[in-house]
Design an enzyme around this catalytic site. Structure first.
Site, PDB file in Angstrom:
ATOM      1  N   ASN A 128       0.821  -1.218   0.000  1.00  0.00           N
ATOM      2  CA  ASN A 128       0.000   0.000   0.000  1.00  0.00           C
ATOM      3  C   ASN A 128       0.857   1.270   0.000  1.00  0.00           C
ATOM      4  O   ASN A 128       0.512   2.261   0.640  1.00  0.00           O
ATOM      5  CB  ASN A 128      -0.951   0.010   1.192  1.00  0.00           C
ATOM      6  CG  ASN A 128      -2.061  -1.000   1.034  1.00  0.00           C
ATOM      7  OD1 ASN A 128      -2.104  -1.772   0.079  1.00  0.00           O
ATOM      8  ND2 ASN A 128      -2.973  -1.029   1.989  1.00  0.00           N
ATOM      9  N   ARG A 140      -3.393 -13.792  -0.582  1.00  0.00           N
ATOM     10  CA  ARG A 140      -4.618 -13.961   0.199  1.00  0.00           C
ATOM     11  C   ARG A 140      -5.526 -14.985  -0.471  1.00  0.00           C
ATOM     12  O   ARG A 140      -5.346 -15.318  -1.640  1.00  0.00           O
ATOM     13  CB  ARG A 140      -5.327 -12.613   0.342  1.00  0.00           C
ATOM     14  CG  ARG A 140      -4.605 -11.642   1.251  1.00  0.00           C
ATOM     15  CD  ARG A 140      -5.268 -10.276   1.288  1.00  0.00           C
ATOM     16  NE  ARG A 140      -5.123  -9.550   0.039  1.00  0.00           N
ATOM     17  CZ  ARG A 140      -5.537  -8.290  -0.148  1.00  0.00           C
ATOM     18  NH1 ARG A 140      -6.121  -7.640   0.847  1.00  0.00           N
ATOM     19  NH2 ARG A 140      -5.370  -7.696  -1.317  1.00  0.00           N
TER      20      ARG A 140
END
Length: 338
Positions: A78, A210
């Site tokens: 991020n 993920r």
């Protein structure tokens, strides 16, 4: 005479202190100094999982949370760390506050230390839990870092202000990173395509992250990788082939006549004659769109996903459109190619 000398000395000292006090400051940069971890990196979340937000006032409670955040939270995800290094270098140029440059260079040391011998960067360092140690292109983590290092090499984007000793270090790191990029471009029957979002740090093969991020061809990240490769002047034949192969793949697998709408009633493709999109993920071998769900299953249709995942992720985008229509022709022209 002694009194005059003493007066002049005190006056000069007070003038110097006054100049220092009036040295321009940057409130966001000041906060970044507080958030910086001991190893030089920055977190995207604090120990209590609250998201780093530089608009938030540094209350005593927040300072305590920052203090309790360990180096295991240092990450490139991020835009963390890369965002701060870029900002602090620019803040130093504006203010000449050496504390900003010192913090940015400590961040550069962290970046250089985190690089693997094979040229890749993990998502987190030194945390190796779960998928955090994988070579990570996801969300442009590795490319953001490489762009900073290339700025040092080319002495551009205000990075000419960092210590010149970083130039050779950056050249070495960029060379290794470039080698990693070229090695990890996914090949199908010997033909280069685009890249996956993350790779096993040992085998350098595509890996899942993920539950809803399967090992796959990843379009958004691949666009950023190509743009990074386009930064090199007089590119080698290997770089040229890598770029042209990726553009060929993007052109072949674009979805024409649709746009992606994210709605509470159900995200999906909407007919639009003037639009072009790509799926976020494609099967590594079949080049067909795939969609991951929270339970680790992979679907072939967006409508098959659970409502939470269907509406909570950007499954399509026009990521490569500008690359094809503007960036690639410009790159060809600048390198004397048609």
């Amino acid at each position: 005479m002694k009194n005059l000398k003493l007066f002049l000395c005190v006056a000069c000292h007070m003038l110097l202190m006054s100049c220092r006090a009036q040295l321009p400051a940057d409130s966001t940069a000041d906060k970044m100094l507080v958030y910086q971890l001991n190893n030089g990196g920055w977190p995207k979340q604090l120990e209590d999982k609250s998201v780093v937000n530089y608009d938030s006032p540094l209350t005593p409670e927040l300072k305590e949370k920052i203090k309790n955040t360990t180096v295991l939270h240092a990450t490139f995800d991020n835009k963390a760390t890369s965002r701060e290094v870029v900002y602090l270098v620019k803040a130093y140029k504006k203010t000449q506050n050496k504390n900003y440059l010192k913090a940015a260079e400590k961040g550069l040391d962290f970046i250089l230390e985190a690089q693997y011998a094979n040229g890749g960067w993990p998502q987190y360092y030194p945390d190796k839990a779960l998928y955090r140690s994988e070579i990570t292109y996801n969300d442009d983590a590795m490319i953001n870092v490489l762009n900073i290092l290339q700025d040092i090499v080319t002495q551009s984007n205000d990075f000419e202000n960092v210590n010149p000793a970083y130039i050779e270090k950056a050249k070495t790191a960029v060379s290794k990173g470039l080698s990693c990029i070229l090695k990890t471009q996914v090949k199908q029957n010997g033909n280069p395509t685009i890249w996956a979002a993350q790779y096993d740090k040992e085998t350098m093969l595509p890996a899942k992250a993920r539950a809803f991020e399967p090992a796959s061809l990843s379009t958004s990240e691949s666009v950023s990788i190509v743009r990074f490769l386009m930064r090199f002047k007089n590119p080698s034949t290997e770089i040229q082939n890598s770029i042209t192969s990726a553009l060929k793949w993007f052109t072949e697998y674009k979805i024409v006549g649709y746009r992606f709408d994210r709605e509470k009633t159900g995200s999906g493709l909407i007919a639009d004659n003037g639009a072009v999109v790509w799926s976020r993920f494609y099967d590594l071998n079949k080049n067909i769109p795939i969609f991951g769900d929270r339970d680790n299953t992979v679907k072939l249709k967006l409508e098959e996903l659970s409502p939470e995942r269907r509406n909570g992720y950007g499954w399509y985008g026009n990521w490569a459109q500008k690359l094809i229509e503007k960036d690639y022709p410009k790159w060809l022209a600048s390198n004397g190619m048609k």
